[in-house]
Design a protein around this motif. Sequence first.
Motif, mmCIF file in Angstrom:
data_model
loop_
_atom_site.group_PDB
_atom_site.id
_atom_site.type_symbol
_atom_site.label_atom_id
_atom_site.label_comp_id
_atom_site.label_asym_id
_atom_site.label_seq_id
_atom_site.Cartn_x
_atom_site.Cartn_y
_atom_site.Cartn_z
ATOM 1 N N ASP A 131 -18.360 -7.212 -5.775
ATOM 2 C CA ASP A 131 -18.839 -8.186 -4.795
ATOM 3 C C ASP A 131 -20.254 -7.890 -4.313
ATOM 4 O OD1 ASP A 131 -18.370 -5.986 -3.237
ATOM 5 O OD2 ASP A 131 -16.893 -6.933 -1.932
ATOM 6 N N GLY A 132 -20.909 -6.905 -4.935
ATOM 7 C CA GLY A 132 -22.313 -6.647 -4.629
ATOM 8 C C GLY A 132 -22.562 -5.637 -3.531
ATOM 9 N N GLU A 133 -21.507 -5.055 -2.951
ATOM 10 C CA GLU A 133 -21.695 -4.036 -1.929
ATOM 11 C C GLU A 133 -21.981 -2.683 -2.595
ATOM 12 O OE1 GLU A 133 -21.867 -4.828 1.261
ATOM 13 O OE2 GLU A 133 -21.515 -6.889 0.640
ATOM 14 N N ILE A 134 -22.571 -1.776 -1.850
ATOM 15 C CA ILE A 134 -22.838 -0.430 -2.352
ATOM 16 C C ILE A 134 -21.922 0.552 -1.626
ATOM 17 C CG2 ILE A 134 -24.526 1.438 -2.550
ATOM 18 C CD1 ILE A 134 -26.718 -0.659 -2.709
ATOM 19 N N SER A 135 -21.221 1.361 -2.395
ATOM 20 C CA SER A 135 -20.387 2.426 -1.835
ATOM 21 C C SER A 135 -20.911 3.763 -2.333
ATOM 22 C CB SER A 135 -18.924 2.253 -2.255
ATOM 23 O OG SER A 135 -18.395 1.038 -1.783
ATOM 24 N N LEU A 136 -20.670 4.807 -1.550
ATOM 25 C CA LEU A 136 -21.085 6.147 -1.930
ATOM 26 C C LEU A 136 -19.915 7.106 -1.829
ATOM 27 C CD1 LEU A 136 -23.638 4.923 0.116
ATOM 28 C CD2 LEU A 136 -24.750 6.715 -1.216
ATOM 29 N N GLY A 137 -20.014 8.183 -2.555
ATOM 30 C CA GLY A 137 -19.009 9.232 -2.544
ATOM 31 C C GLY A 137 -19.575 10.396 -3.324
ATOM 32 N N SER A 138 -18.726 11.320 -3.731
ATOM 33 C CA SER A 138 -19.214 12.444 -4.524
ATOM 34 C C SER A 138 -18.077 13.038 -5.335
ATOM 35 C CB SER A 138 -19.822 13.524 -3.633
ATOM 36 O OG SER A 138 -20.305 14.596 -4.422
ATOM 37 N N GLU A 139 -18.405 13.442 -6.569
ATOM 38 C CA GLU A 139 -17.436 14.192 -7.361
ATOM 39 C C GLU A 139 -17.658 15.695 -7.206
ATOM 40 O OE1 GLU A 139 -17.899 12.945 -11.368
ATOM 41 O OE2 GLU A 139 -19.944 13.732 -11.588
ATOM 42 N N ASP A 140 -18.631 16.050 -6.385
ATOM 43 C CA ASP A 140 -18.944 17.457 -6.096
ATOM 44 C C ASP A 140 -18.916 17.645 -4.577
ATOM 45 O OD1 ASP A 140 -19.748 20.067 -6.127
ATOM 46 O OD2 ASP A 140 -21.783 19.688 -6.863
ATOM 47 N N VAL A 141 -17.718 17.584 -4.006
ATOM 48 C CA VAL A 141 -17.549 17.631 -2.549
ATOM 49 C C VAL A 141 -18.105 18.912 -1.962
ATOM 50 C CG1 VAL A 141 -15.851 17.662 -0.688
ATOM 51 C CG2 VAL A 141 -15.580 16.073 -2.596
ATOM 52 N N GLU A 174 -12.257 17.546 -5.818
ATOM 53 C CA GLU A 174 -13.370 17.524 -6.761
ATOM 54 C C GLU A 174 -13.121 16.604 -7.955
ATOM 55 O OE1 GLU A 174 -16.135 18.869 -6.092
ATOM 56 O OE2 GLU A 174 -15.711 20.375 -4.576
ATOM 57 N N ASN A 175 -14.225 16.286 -8.626
ATOM 58 C CA ASN A 175 -14.202 15.542 -9.888
ATOM 59 C C ASN A 175 -13.587 14.148 -9.777
ATOM 60 O OD1 ASN A 175 -15.361 17.769 -11.352
ATOM 61 N ND2 ASN A 175 -13.340 18.747 -11.304
ATOM 62 N N MET A 176 -13.778 13.530 -8.619
ATOM 63 C CA MET A 176 -13.363 12.143 -8.444
ATOM 64 C C MET A 176 -14.575 11.257 -8.724
ATOM 65 S SD MET A 176 -10.193 12.085 -7.672
ATOM 66 C CE MET A 176 -9.068 13.469 -7.497
ATOM 67 N N GLY A 177 -14.587 10.631 -9.892
ATOM 68 C CA GLY A 177 -15.767 9.936 -10.370
ATOM 69 C C GLY A 177 -15.949 8.518 -9.864
ATOM 70 N N HIS A 178 -16.833 7.787 -10.549
ATOM 71 C CA HIS A 178 -17.249 6.467 -10.074
ATOM 72 C C HIS A 178 -16.113 5.451 -9.867
ATOM 73 C CE1 HIS A 178 -21.481 7.649 -11.045
ATOM 74 N NE2 HIS A 178 -21.670 6.938 -9.955
ATOM 75 N N PRO A 179 -15.028 5.468 -10.663
ATOM 76 C CA PRO A 179 -13.939 4.516 -10.360
ATOM 77 C C PRO A 179 -13.355 4.705 -8.961
ATOM 78 C CG PRO A 179 -13.706 5.315 -12.594
ATOM 79 C CD PRO A 179 -14.791 6.156 -11.952
ATOM 80 N N THR A 180 -13.403 5.936 -8.428
ATOM 81 C CA THR A 180 -12.876 6.195 -7.080
ATOM 82 C C THR A 180 -13.877 5.810 -5.992
ATOM 83 O OG1 THR A 180 -13.692 8.493 -6.852
ATOM 84 C CG2 THR A 180 -11.628 8.161 -8.054
ATOM 85 N N ILE A 181 -15.099 5.484 -6.396
ATOM 86 C CA ILE A 181 -16.135 5.064 -5.452
ATOM 87 C C ILE A 181 -16.280 3.544 -5.454
ATOM 88 C CG2 ILE A 181 -18.599 5.242 -4.883
ATOM 89 C CD1 ILE A 181 -18.530 8.021 -6.241
ATOM 90 N N ALA A 182 -16.124 2.925 -6.625
ATOM 91 C CA ALA A 182 -16.203 1.459 -6.734
ATOM 92 C C ALA A 182 -14.861 0.845 -6.370
ATOM 93 C CB ALA A 182 -16.604 1.067 -8.157
ATOM 94 N N ALA A 183 -14.266 1.325 -5.298
ATOM 95 C CA ALA A 183 -12.904 0.933 -4.928
ATOM 96 C C ALA A 183 -12.820 -0.527 -4.495
ATOM 97 C CB ALA A 183 -12.397 1.825 -3.800
#
Length: 262
Positions: A131-141, A174-183
């Motif tokens: 939907d065009g929003e930006i989300s952030l997260g990290s796979e290196d907590v 750790e190691n939670m990649g982009h699919p877990t950020i583009a929720a």
Amino acid sequence: MAHARRAQHDEENAVPFWRREQQRAAEAEQTVAATGPMSATAALNLQRAAGNRAVSRLVATGDAPAVQRAPDDLDHTAGLAVPPKKVKGHETDDLGEVRLNPLWVPLDEFSGRDLDNSPEGAKWQYAVTEDGEISLGSEDVASLIPKAQLDRLLAGMRTKQPGLSAEDLSTGLENMGHPTIAAQFGPDGKTARQPKGRVCGELYRIGGVWTINDKSGRFMAEKVRGKPDAEELERWLSGVAQRIGRQTRRRVSYQIMKHAPA
């Protein structure tokens, strides 16, 4: 009135992101107590989504009107919305639903203080959602949360899970990649099993300047994205850098890496 609302928003963003997550978790537990069968995870997801909508309404009541982006416009400015190349096993729960990144935060709730408080070597990941929003997260907590904070988190979790080790905690974070950020959230608070993403990559410091790139093996791989040309990548990355820069009031640059010419 608009200035008062914005002041409140700035005050909320002065709180470090991990403390805001703790506050949301506490609110989620209250939601579970009130609703009964809803899981704590689903309740927390709903709290997060509700918080994001509240901030969107707050911005919409300010001086600038909210921008509604058409899908065709998004395809041009941020790339096509595509499913991930794959979702790894540890990124899903027992029901096959995508887990939410431990540090997931929508850009509207992110601030310059979050960048300033990020230690040297910190690495964020970003995703432009369908939907065009930006989300952030990290796979290196561990690169983002101070060790003392992780130790307190472990101590708190051990009150409910006495056998939990530091390694167990690290494995879960750790190691939670982009699919877990583009929720993508459903009305029940559950996440979509195949969330679609547009341009995605990393956010980190280069020479003291926060910089984004196009490195995502899930949403930027040739198998799902094809071979975008340099003009497209420049347009997508510059747009994301500008949006993060406006929100954080920090300089944000960009570089093409995954699809850089050989």
